[in-house]
Design a protein around this motif. Structure first.
Motif, PDB file in Angstrom:
ATOM      1  N   UNK A  13      28.425 -15.088  34.680  1.00  0.00           N
ATOM      2  CA  UNK A  13      27.413 -14.826  33.731  1.00  0.00           C
ATOM      3  C   UNK A  13      27.870 -14.885  32.227  1.00  0.00           C
ATOM      4  N   UNK A  82      22.638 -17.737  47.614  1.00  0.00           N
ATOM      5  CA  UNK A  82      22.273 -16.607  46.901  1.00  0.00           C
ATOM      6  C   UNK A  82      20.858 -15.826  47.618  1.00  0.00           C
ATOM      7  N   UNK A  86      20.947 -11.923  49.242  1.00  0.00           N
ATOM      8  CA  UNK A  86      20.111 -11.160  48.682  1.00  0.00           C
ATOM      9  C   UNK A  86      19.080 -10.458  50.097  1.00  0.00           C
ATOM     10  N   UNK A 411      19.267 -22.257  22.684  1.00  0.00           N
ATOM     11  CA  UNK A 411      20.317 -21.503  22.081  1.00  0.00           C
ATOM     12  C   UNK A 411      21.896 -21.549  22.533  1.00  0.00           C
ATOM     13  N   UNK A 469      12.315 -20.219  29.283  1.00  0.00           N
ATOM     14  CA  UNK A 469      13.539 -19.270  29.004  1.00  0.00           C
ATOM     15  C   UNK A 469      14.361 -19.796  27.730  1.00  0.00           C
ATOM     16  N   UNK A 470      15.508 -19.974  27.488  1.00  0.00           N
ATOM     17  CA  UNK A 470      16.130 -20.017  26.523  1.00  0.00           C
ATOM     18  C   UNK A 470      15.789 -21.245  25.617  1.00  0.00           C
TER      19      UNK A 470
ATOM     20  N   UNK B 245      17.967 -12.175  21.403  1.00  0.00           N
ATOM     21  CA  UNK B 245      17.698 -13.571  20.953  1.00  0.00           C
ATOM     22  C   UNK B 245      17.519 -13.747  19.343  1.00  0.00           C
ATOM     23  N   UNK B 263      14.610  -7.751  37.370  1.00  0.00           N
ATOM     24  CA  UNK B 263      14.555  -9.229  37.285  1.00  0.00           C
ATOM     25  C   UNK B 263      16.104  -9.710  37.454  1.00  0.00           C
ATOM     26  N   UNK B 266      18.185 -11.477  40.407  1.00  0.00           N
ATOM     27  CA  UNK B 266      18.254 -13.040  40.689  1.00  0.00           C
ATOM     28  C   UNK B 266      18.781 -13.575  39.551  1.00  0.00           C
ATOM     29  N   UNK B 267      19.930 -14.489  39.956  1.00  0.00           N
ATOM     30  CA  UNK B 267      20.770 -15.014  38.725  1.00  0.00           C
ATOM     31  C   UNK B 267      20.067 -16.016  37.995  1.00  0.00           C
ATOM     32  N   UNK B 268      19.074 -16.994  38.334  1.00  0.00           N
ATOM     33  CA  UNK B 268      18.272 -17.766  37.575  1.00  0.00           C
ATOM     34  C   UNK B 268      17.884 -16.967  36.296  1.00  0.00           C
ATOM     35  N   UNK B 269      17.282 -15.858  36.764  1.00  0.00           N
ATOM     36  CA  UNK B 269      16.247 -15.089  35.816  1.00  0.00           C
ATOM     37  C   UNK B 269      17.445 -14.594  34.852  1.00  0.00           C
ATOM     38  N   UNK B 270      18.701 -14.036  35.369  1.00  0.00           N
ATOM     39  CA  UNK B 270      19.614 -13.440  34.513  1.00  0.00           C
ATOM     40  C   UNK B 270      19.888 -14.627  33.329  1.00  0.00           C
ATOM     41  N   UNK B 271      20.083 -15.609  33.812  1.00  0.00           N
ATOM     42  CA  UNK B 271      20.636 -16.817  33.091  1.00  0.00           C
ATOM     43  C   UNK B 271      19.548 -17.237  32.171  1.00  0.00           C
ATOM     44  N   UNK B 272      18.276 -16.998  32.372  1.00  0.00           N
ATOM     45  CA  UNK B 272      17.351 -17.293  31.341  1.00  0.00           C
ATOM     46  C   UNK B 272      17.434 -16.639  30.116  1.00  0.00           C
ATOM     47  N   UNK B 273      17.902 -15.561  30.397  1.00  0.00           N
ATOM     48  CA  UNK B 273      17.952 -14.282  29.356  1.00  0.00           C
ATOM     49  C   UNK B 273      19.137 -14.218  28.531  1.00  0.00           C
ATOM     50  N   UNK B 274      19.967 -15.392  28.939  1.00  0.00           N
ATOM     51  CA  UNK B 274      21.396 -15.392  28.416  1.00  0.00           C
ATOM     52  C   UNK B 274      22.133 -14.136  28.463  1.00  0.00           C
ATOM     53  N   UNK B 275      21.934 -13.446  29.413  1.00  0.00           N
ATOM     54  CA  UNK B 275      22.487 -12.081  29.429  1.00  0.00           C
ATOM     55  C   UNK B 275      24.160 -12.104  30.290  1.00  0.00           C
ATOM     56  N   UNK B 276      24.970 -11.663  29.663  1.00  0.00           N
ATOM     57  CA  UNK B 276      26.391 -11.697  30.114  1.00  0.00           C
ATOM     58  C   UNK B 276      26.738 -10.507  30.910  1.00  0.00           C
TER      59      UNK B 276
END
Lengths: 528, 336
Positions: A13, A82, A86, A411, A469-470, B245, B263, B266-276
């Motif tokens: 992450x 993944x 889960x 971004x 998304x971004x 953002x 949310x 799920x990794x894909x969702x976390x990545x969409x948020x750019x969350x570290x």
């Protein structure tokens, strides 16, 4: 395993390189041997395990989950490992969590039929993040944005060493790297690779800029063509042979034809890996067919034959000649190559010249000759690791340019994390309905100043038409003059082309979007 | 007729409508008579002529909407019942956020429970979910897939507190929704032993003040606006998700961005948020809680409102129950 799983998760992450290095350094400083050595192997892709994952997963999940729910979940999550991590029924605490050395020891000697029960036993001891890390570890494809080079940089920096020193010994080491850590921590001498063909840090060039040329004396310089392949190092001890990328990755496995062509080679030589048919150098896109392949078919080797064009010698057999000057090394290189019966080898030609004006004419014709440009090397230069200033220059051919329209913005990360700084741009073509439409042709995130970035960011925010998304889609009205080195055919892109080294050359706030270039124009740039 | 609830309780363009009582539950457009489950904006909208909800939900609507909260506001607290045109209406805690209720509708011996949004996990900032046995249970399905199993909230909060000391040179910027998640996260990090002041983006202050007035202990809160960004290294700053953002976050150099939501599982969702730093904490029921609740209420019929209803309806049918997807307009299954 729990600590390593936490590291893997944080790395996955974290987008900033420095933050990744911090996380890894902290791990390597605080984790004991042999655990950290195995972790290092995982991060540098050296564990070498390949389980038949898909079959295993089906076996493992079947008793636990309804097939309809499994499918809906897999579709939503988008990644099998993944999804399994889960969906695995939580039984955390069933027995002790396995350690990394235990996992490694077990997997090494594991019979395929035992893989299911062993894996499910481990999954029962872990939480969701731990299960994900374990599954990624056994399947090999980590995808956490850490290259072998970055992991090596982390261990070097963790103990105040230089990454080049780690590279020098790296390929003479083996799991779990206890002698490496002992040396890094100052508890032992530097590991001696013996006559193992290890990687030696390569010498890199600076781009020739502005008035550099005016300051140089033509007599002091040797000119060569700049070949459009990938930089490689061939290292052999007469019995064993390895091919390294410029960052020290061992790529021998992808090039068995090179191994065959250099039997008995002893020394360390620097050159360019190319695909050659008869005496013709094939375009870079042909070489790309050969890169990053685990298995190489005979047809692949026949259609895309690999070849090395040499320009320097670091070791003549076991003698280190890096301190000698360029003409001396060059003579030794010529002698070494002509002594052996090496197919697939040639020498990089030295271009004779009296004045830089002559060279300028040659360079201007480089694109026509399908050559990337020229190299200038100081005649008295020793072979120095890294990018020392003033010895080697690369003098690339002029970039091509095209006017493209901004379509999407994403971004950035780190310092640019709240800025829309990565731009996807397109060229016009006639769509199926006869109307003009834009098709993406490239992506760039450099070539503009900080002030321009602020203005671009404002443009993106004010002109967003859709969000994914971004990523934001913007009104198709801003024209970029994009500079790039070349255009290649590509089946992976909707436009059928891929740009090499694109960057934003100028932002054309003034130019109407409908005057931007068409895809057809870009197609004419494809190297023959 | 009564035993087919669809004849007297059904979705309309304005929202779920109870015909004999002539009222709407969480209407998406202004109506004469609205019964509101909780204060989130997709459930509690402004401009209804009369509104019935718990005291706390009404307060929250007034904090958010002021005069526009509704013409006539009537409080109906947990455990109380009122009769509207012959239909008995009651409220039971939903465990979602402060004031959140399940609406109990009794008509001619048939009981329907509209759960609104709910969770079963312990949350000290609101009353805990109460099981109400019924004939028809209307459930959300925000996290209606078996992959959604939330982490233990206290453990997740402890991870965040540990990071605040491990990465003491970085401002920790936590994205939270203003109502519920914000106050729960503050309360959780307080329980995890974090005693320093917590800094708030301006839009979060009002509802935090309201929670504090209701006896929820949030510790010392300070406005972000008064601080010099460089003084906030190693401090915890809370802001709405959109601010991360946005240009607002540029004032901080190299912040560590965290986001707390179901949310984040799920990794894909976390990545969409750019969350570290994803934190898997939610105010909605996860998959096991949804199944537990469906079994606890002992209803013969289950209606599913918003979210991933395919998977949940499939599960309901394998449990031998009658299921139905309620196509209700206006709910956000993304917001959390």
């Amino acid at each position: 395993m729990q600590v390593f799983a936490e590291l893997m998760n944080r790395l996955a992450f974290t987008s900033s390189r420095n933050a990744k290095l911090d996380l890894m350094q902290d791990y390597f400083r605080t984790t004991p041997d042999p655990d950290r050595g195995i972790a290092l192997a995982v991060l540098t892709d050296g564990l070498g395990l390949r389980l038949p994952f898909r079959r295993l997963v089906t076996q493992l999940m079947e008793p636990h989950v309804d097939p309809v729910l499994y499918k809906l979940s897999r579709d939503y999550v988008g990644d099998t490992a993944e999804t399994v991590s889960l969906l695995w029924p939580a039984r955390k605490g069933e027995g002790p969590v396995p350690t990394l050395p235990e996992i490694h020891r077990t997997l090494k000697s594991l019979k395929r039929t035992d893989a299911g029960p062993v894996l499910s036993g481990w999954l029962d001891t872990l939480d969701a993040n731990g299960r994900w890390a374990l599954l990624k570890l056994v399947t090999g494809g980590l995808r956490i944005g850490v290259s072998a080079r970055l992991a090596k940089t982390a261990i070097a920096q963790a103990f105040n060493h230089n990454v080049a020193d780690v590279e020098e010994v790296w390929h003479g080491l083996s799991l779990p790297y206890e002698n490496l850590f002992a040396w890094l921590e100052g508890r032992a001498d530097k590991p001696d690779p013996g006559d193992t063909p290890v990687f030696r840090p390569v010498m890199l060039a600076h781009p020739l800029e502005g008035d550099d040329l005016a300051k140089l004396e033509p007599r002091d310089w040797v000119a060569e063509w700049k070949w459009d392949g990938i930089r490689v190092q061939l290292a052999g001890n007469g019995r064993e042979l390895r091919l390294y990328s410029r960052t020290g990755d061992d790529i021998s496995r992808s090039f068995p034809d090179i191994s065959d062509g250099f039997q008995g080679f002893s020394g360390v030589a620097d050159g360019e890996l190319l695909v050659m048919r008869d005496d013709d150098i094939a375009p870079f896109s042909d070489l790309q067919q050969r890169l990053n392949r685990k298995n190489v078919s005979t047809a692949m080797m026949k259609n895309f034959p690999a070849h090395i064009r040499f320009y320097d010698l670091l070791f003549d057999r076991s003698e280190d000649i890096r301190a000698s000057n360029l003409p001396t090394r060059r003579k030794r290189l010529e002698a070494l190559l002509s002594a052996g019966k090496f197919t697939r080898a040639s020498l990089s030609e030295v271009i004779g010249f009296e004045s830089f004006d002559e060279l300028t004419i040659l360079r201007d014709g480089a694109r026509e000759a399908n050559i990337e440009g020229l190299m200038l090397k100081h005649i008295a230069s020793a072979y120095l690791a890294g990018r020392p200033r003033g010895y080697w220059f690369k003098w690339k051919r002029d970039a091509l340019t095209a006017d493209c329209v901004l379509m999407y913005a994403q971004r950035g990360s780190g310092k640019r994390s709240s800025f829309y700084s990565d731009y996807t741009f397109g060229a016009w073509r006639t769509g199926e309905n006869g109307q003009n439409e834009l098709v993406p042709v490239g992506k760039a995130y450099s070539g503009f100043t900080d002030d321009e970035l602020k203005r671009l960011d404002r443009f993106v925010r004010d002109n967003t038409v859709e969000r994914f998304g971004p990523v934001r889609a913007v009104t198709q009205e801003l024209v970029f003059e994009v500079a790039f080195d070349a255009v290649q055919p590509s089946s992976r892109h909707k436009s059928g082309i891929a740009m090499r080294f694109p960057r934003i050359h100028r932002i054309r706030w003034d130019k109407p979007a409908n005057e931007a270039d068409r895809l057809d124009t870009l197609l004419t740039f494809i190297a023959r | 007729m009564i035993h087919d609830p669809a004849t007297w309780l059904y979705p309309t363009a304005k929202g779920l409508y109870c015909a004999p009582g002539d009222f709407y539950i969480d209407p998406s457009r202004p109506v004469d008579r609205a019964v509101i489950t909780h204060g989130h904006a997709d459930h509690a909208r402004p401009g209804n002529r009369s509104v019935m909800a718990t005291r706390q939900t009404l307060d929250i609507m007034q904090v958010r909407y002021g005069e526009r909260a509704g013409g006539c506001l009537q409080a109906l607290n947990f455990g109380e019942t009122i009769t509207i045109n012959g239909v008995n209406v009651g409220m039971a805690p939903a465990g979602h956020i402060l004031g959140a209720a399940q609406v109990i509708v009794d008509w001619k011996g048939y009981r329907a429970v509209i759960s609104g949004d709910y969770k079963r996990a312990i949350d000290p900032t609101c009353a805990g979910f109460e099981v109400v046995r019924c004939n028809l249970f209307i459930t959300e399905a925000t996290f209606g897939l078996p992959v959604f199993v939330h982490e233990n909230a206290a453990t997740e909060a402890a991870r965040l507190v540990a990071s605040l000391s491990a990465s003491a040179h970085r401002t920790h910027l936590l994205g939270v929704y203003g109502l519920g998640k914000c106050q729960r996260m503050i309360s959780l990090v307080r329980s995890a032993g974090y005693e320093k002041p917590i800094y708030l983006h301006g839009t979060l202050q009002g509802l935090c003040d309201y929670y504090a007035s209701q006896g929820v202990n949030l510790g010392e809160l300070r406005p972000f606006a008064d601080q010099r960004p460089d003084d906030l290294r190693g401090e915890l700053v809370l802001c709405p998700p959109s601010a991360i953002a946005d240009r607002w976050s540029r004032r901080m150099s190299d912040p560590l961005t965290a986001f707390a939501s179901g949310w984040m599982r799920v990794r894909a969702r976390a990545r969409q948020r750019d969350t570290e730093f994803p934190i898997v904490i939610s105010d909605h029921a996860d998959w096991p809680e949804l199944l537990q609740t469906i079994s606890d209420v002992e209803a013969g019929e289950i209606w599913v409102t918003h979210g991933r209803e395919d998977a949940l309806l499939h599960q309901v049918s394998t449990m031998g129950l009658k299921g139905r997807a309620l196509a209700l307009v206006g709910f956000e299954d993304e917001g959390e």
